[in-house]
Design a protein around this motif. Structure first.
Motif, PDB file in Angstrom:
ATOM      1  N   GLY A 114       0.788 -15.098  -4.904  1.00 42.37           N
ATOM      2  CA  GLY A 114      -0.592 -15.232  -5.226  1.00 42.37           C
ATOM      3  C   GLY A 114      -1.511 -15.008  -4.112  1.00 42.37           C
ATOM      4  N   GLU A 115      -1.213 -14.635  -3.123  1.00 44.80           N
ATOM      5  CA  GLU A 115      -2.253 -14.381  -2.143  1.00 44.80           C
ATOM      6  C   GLU A 115      -3.285 -13.066  -2.208  1.00 44.80           C
ATOM      7  OE1 GLU A 115      -1.887 -13.514   2.687  1.00 44.80           O
ATOM      8  OE2 GLU A 115      -0.892 -14.966   1.991  1.00 44.80           O
ATOM      9  N   GLU A 116      -2.404 -12.037  -2.757  1.00 45.67           N
ATOM     10  CA  GLU A 116      -2.942 -10.768  -3.206  1.00 45.67           C
ATOM     11  C   GLU A 116      -2.722 -10.358  -4.389  1.00 45.67           C
ATOM     12  OE1 GLU A 116      -0.498  -7.117  -1.272  1.00 45.67           O
ATOM     13  OE2 GLU A 116      -1.119  -8.578   0.250  1.00 45.67           O
ATOM     14  N   PRO A 117      -3.676  -9.482  -4.933  1.00 42.51           N
ATOM     15  CA  PRO A 117      -3.510  -9.070  -6.406  1.00 42.51           C
ATOM     16  C   PRO A 117      -2.082  -8.165  -6.530  1.00 42.51           C
ATOM     17  CG  PRO A 117      -5.385  -7.854  -5.377  1.00 42.51           C
ATOM     18  CD  PRO A 117      -4.808  -8.825  -4.592  1.00 42.51           C
ATOM     19  N   LEU A 118      -1.680  -8.013  -7.718  1.00 40.79           N
ATOM     20  CA  LEU A 118      -0.346  -7.044  -7.829  1.00 40.79           C
ATOM     21  C   LEU A 118      -1.001  -5.727  -7.321  1.00 40.79           C
ATOM     22  CD1 LEU A 118       2.233  -6.743  -9.219  1.00 40.79           C
ATOM     23  CD2 LEU A 118       1.246  -6.135 -11.091  1.00 40.79           C
ATOM     24  N   ASN A 119      -0.079  -4.951  -6.604  1.00 43.10           N
ATOM     25  CA  ASN A 119      -0.331  -3.783  -5.864  1.00 43.10           C
ATOM     26  C   ASN A 119       0.099  -2.692  -6.929  1.00 43.10           C
ATOM     27  OD1 ASN A 119      -0.665  -1.404  -4.610  1.00 43.10           O
ATOM     28  ND2 ASN A 119       0.308  -2.109  -2.594  1.00 43.10           N
ATOM     29  N   LEU A 120      -0.798  -2.076  -7.951  1.00 38.72           N
ATOM     30  CA  LEU A 120      -0.591  -1.274  -9.064  1.00 38.72           C
ATOM     31  C   LEU A 120      -0.522   0.329  -8.183  1.00 38.72           C
ATOM     32  CD1 LEU A 120      -2.879  -2.654 -11.587  1.00 38.72           C
ATOM     33  CD2 LEU A 120      -0.638  -2.833 -11.587  1.00 38.72           C
ATOM     34  N   VAL A 121      -1.188   0.285  -7.255  1.00 35.42           N
ATOM     35  CA  VAL A 121      -1.115   2.045  -6.584  1.00 35.42           C
ATOM     36  C   VAL A 121       0.228   2.020  -6.118  1.00 35.42           C
ATOM     37  CG1 VAL A 121      -1.947   3.119  -4.630  1.00 35.42           C
ATOM     38  CG2 VAL A 121      -3.262   1.713  -5.778  1.00 35.42           C
ATOM     39  N   PHE A 122       1.052   1.091  -5.692  1.00 34.03           N
ATOM     40  CA  PHE A 122       2.593   1.117  -5.123  1.00 34.03           C
ATOM     41  C   PHE A 122       3.388   1.451  -6.283  1.00 34.03           C
ATOM     42  CE2 PHE A 122       6.691  -0.823  -4.600  1.00 34.03           C
ATOM     43  CZ  PHE A 122       6.802   0.060  -3.237  1.00 34.03           C
ATOM     44  N   GLY A 179       5.719  14.809  -1.425  1.00 35.30           N
ATOM     45  CA  GLY A 179       4.586  14.498  -0.311  1.00 35.30           C
ATOM     46  C   GLY A 179       3.408  14.899  -0.935  1.00 35.30           C
ATOM     47  N   TRP A 180       3.194  16.027  -1.402  1.00 36.09           N
ATOM     48  CA  TRP A 180       2.015  16.757  -2.030  1.00 36.09           C
ATOM     49  C   TRP A 180       1.560  15.611  -3.116  1.00 36.09           C
ATOM     50  CZ3 TRP A 180       1.955  19.633  -6.871  1.00 36.09           C
ATOM     51  CH2 TRP A 180       0.627  20.133  -7.193  1.00 36.09           C
ATOM     52  N   ILE A 181       2.202  15.076  -4.115  1.00 33.51           N
ATOM     53  CA  ILE A 181       1.773  14.291  -5.160  1.00 33.51           C
ATOM     54  C   ILE A 181       1.204  12.906  -4.677  1.00 33.51           C
ATOM     55  CG2 ILE A 181       2.668  12.977  -6.984  1.00 33.51           C
ATOM     56  CD1 ILE A 181       4.615  15.285  -7.689  1.00 33.51           C
ATOM     57  N   THR A 182       2.038  12.534  -3.654  1.00 35.18           N
ATOM     58  CA  THR A 182       1.666  11.345  -2.932  1.00 35.18           C
ATOM     59  C   THR A 182       0.018  11.364  -2.239  1.00 35.18           C
ATOM     60  OG1 THR A 182       3.737  10.529  -2.733  1.00 35.18           O
ATOM     61  CG2 THR A 182       2.111   9.341  -1.292  1.00 35.18           C
ATOM     62  N   ASN A 183       0.057  12.403  -1.448  1.00 40.50           N
ATOM     63  CA  ASN A 183      -1.311  12.723  -1.011  1.00 40.50           C
ATOM     64  C   ASN A 183      -2.305  13.052  -2.014  1.00 40.50           C
ATOM     65  OD1 ASN A 183      -0.614  12.549   1.887  1.00 40.50           O
ATOM     66  ND2 ASN A 183      -0.510  14.770   2.030  1.00 40.50           N
ATOM     67  N   ALA A 184      -1.965  13.738  -3.045  1.00 37.78           N
ATOM     68  CA  ALA A 184      -3.148  13.851  -3.917  1.00 37.78           C
ATOM     69  C   ALA A 184      -3.491  12.738  -4.678  1.00 37.78           C
ATOM     70  CB  ALA A 184      -2.593  14.856  -5.101  1.00 37.78           C
ATOM     71  N   LEU A 185      -2.577  11.698  -4.628  1.00 35.82           N
ATOM     72  CA  LEU A 185      -3.173  10.448  -5.330  1.00 35.82           C
ATOM     73  C   LEU A 185      -4.176   9.661  -4.450  1.00 35.82           C
ATOM     74  CD1 LEU A 185       0.038   9.159  -7.036  1.00 35.82           C
ATOM     75  CD2 LEU A 185      -1.833  10.017  -8.151  1.00 35.82           C
ATOM     76  N   PHE A 186      -4.196   9.934  -3.262  1.00 31.21           N
ATOM     77  CA  PHE A 186      -5.161   9.211  -2.252  1.00 31.21           C
ATOM     78  C   PHE A 186      -6.187  10.248  -1.700  1.00 31.21           C
ATOM     79  CE2 PHE A 186      -1.088   6.815  -1.461  1.00 31.21           C
ATOM     80  CZ  PHE A 186      -1.180   5.694  -1.550  1.00 31.21           C
ATOM     81  N   ILE A 193       2.630   5.036  -7.837  1.00 26.44           N
ATOM     82  CA  ILE A 193       3.458   6.159  -6.925  1.00 26.44           C
ATOM     83  C   ILE A 193       4.882   6.151  -7.156  1.00 26.44           C
ATOM     84  CG2 ILE A 193       3.883   6.746  -4.662  1.00 26.44           C
ATOM     85  CD1 ILE A 193       1.005   6.359  -4.028  1.00 26.44           C
ATOM     86  N   ARG A 194       5.500   4.783  -7.139  1.00 26.23           N
ATOM     87  CA  ARG A 194       6.972   4.573  -7.040  1.00 26.23           C
ATOM     88  C   ARG A 194       7.358   5.188  -8.522  1.00 26.23           C
ATOM     89  NH1 ARG A 194       9.378  -1.160  -6.900  1.00 26.23           N
ATOM     90  NH2 ARG A 194       8.674  -1.153  -8.945  1.00 26.23           N
ATOM     91  N   SER A 195       6.571   5.174  -9.510  1.00 27.48           N
ATOM     92  CA  SER A 195       7.159   5.632 -10.894  1.00 27.48           C
ATOM     93  C   SER A 195       6.578   7.052 -10.934  1.00 27.48           C
ATOM     94  CB  SER A 195       6.424   4.985 -11.945  1.00 27.48           C
ATOM     95  OG  SER A 195       4.972   4.732 -12.115  1.00 27.48           O
ATOM     96  N   TYR A 196       5.435   7.570 -10.722  1.00 27.54           N
ATOM     97  CA  TYR A 196       4.983   9.096 -10.809  1.00 27.54           C
ATOM     98  C   TYR A 196       6.058   9.999 -10.095  1.00 27.54           C
ATOM     99  CZ  TYR A 196       0.641   8.591 -13.414  1.00 27.54           C
ATOM    100  OH  TYR A 196      -0.302   8.407 -14.202  1.00 27.54           O
ATOM    101  N   VAL A 197       6.110   9.826  -8.689  1.00 25.28           N
ATOM    102  CA  VAL A 197       6.793  10.679  -7.871  1.00 25.28           C
ATOM    103  C   VAL A 197       8.126  11.028  -8.235  1.00 25.28           C
ATOM    104  CG1 VAL A 197       7.376  11.398  -5.379  1.00 25.28           C
ATOM    105  CG2 VAL A 197       5.193  10.348  -5.869  1.00 25.28           C
ATOM    106  N   PRO A 198       9.152  10.242  -8.448  1.00 27.78           N
ATOM    107  CA  PRO A 198      10.360  10.616  -8.886  1.00 27.78           C
ATOM    108  C   PRO A 198      10.446  11.334 -10.072  1.00 27.78           C
ATOM    109  CG  PRO A 198      10.336   8.291  -8.231  1.00 27.78           C
ATOM    110  CD  PRO A 198       8.962   8.783  -8.266  1.00 27.78           C
TER     111      PRO A 198
END
Length: 183
Positions: free
Chosen positions: A48-56, A108-115, A59-64
């Motif tokens: 409960g200290e920080e919100p759910l990390n939706l970015v993680f 790596g290209w997809i991960t960089n493109a998301l940021f 990326i974990r679902s998109y890239v593979p």
């Protein structure tokens, strides 16, 4: 008469090009810190200290799913006489994709493109050009693809459209001693 090419002028243009992207680099660093979440600052997180990390999770679902394995190329032709050659060409392209590790470059290209920007430098190595990818030297005439990080990328400081930029560059660092030892 056109201006003479002066190393000092080129250095100033490169510096201005890098300075132009500083705000984007700083924002990207904040995004990466958010992406890493508790792993960047602490050993453990408190529930409960920080919100759910939706970015993680994104990326974990998109890239593979976008780049699951090395690309498989299917070359087709309407001419029956060339179908065998087209199939061999597709197998050769698959071999080159595995050799240049295109799968990891695309991930790596997809991960960089998301940021920020996803930038890949591609080409065919020309004679007299020294290219090294990690510990592998690229041969003359060899196709290559390399990921360019936003921290090493620069462009024409006066352009308003990246597609019309007069110059784009990728900062490469080599040891000074290596430059002194080569001709």
């Amino acid at each position: 008469m056109p201006d003479l090419i002066d190393p000092q002028k080129i250095q100033n243009i490169v510096r201005l090009g890098f300075d132009r992207c500083n705000h984007m680099r700083k924002a990207r660093a904040i995004f990466f810190k958010s992406y890493m979440g508790q792993y960047a600052a602490k050993d453990k997180g408190v529930e409960g200290e920080e919100p759910l990390n939706l970015v993680f999770n994104t990326i974990r679902s998109y890239v593979p799913n976008l780049v699951m394995q090395s690309p498989i190329t299917q070359v087709i032709t309407p001419y029956v006489a060339y179908k065998g050659y087209a199939e061999l060409l597709g197998l050769g392209l698959d071999s080159v994709a595995r050799q240049i590790r295109l799968k990891s470059v695309l991930r790596g290209w997809i991960t960089n493109a998301l940021f920020s920007w996803g930038i890949i430098r591609t080409g065919i190595k020309a004679t007299g050009e020294l290219l090294q990818d990690d510990d592998v030297f690229i041969d003359n005439g060899q196709v290559y693809a390399a990921l360019v990080l936003l921290d090493n990328f620069g462009f024409d400081p006066t352009c308003t459209d990246i597609n019309k930029a007069k110059c784009l560059w990728d900062k490469i660092t080599v040891p000074r001693q290596w430059l002194l030892d080569t001709k």
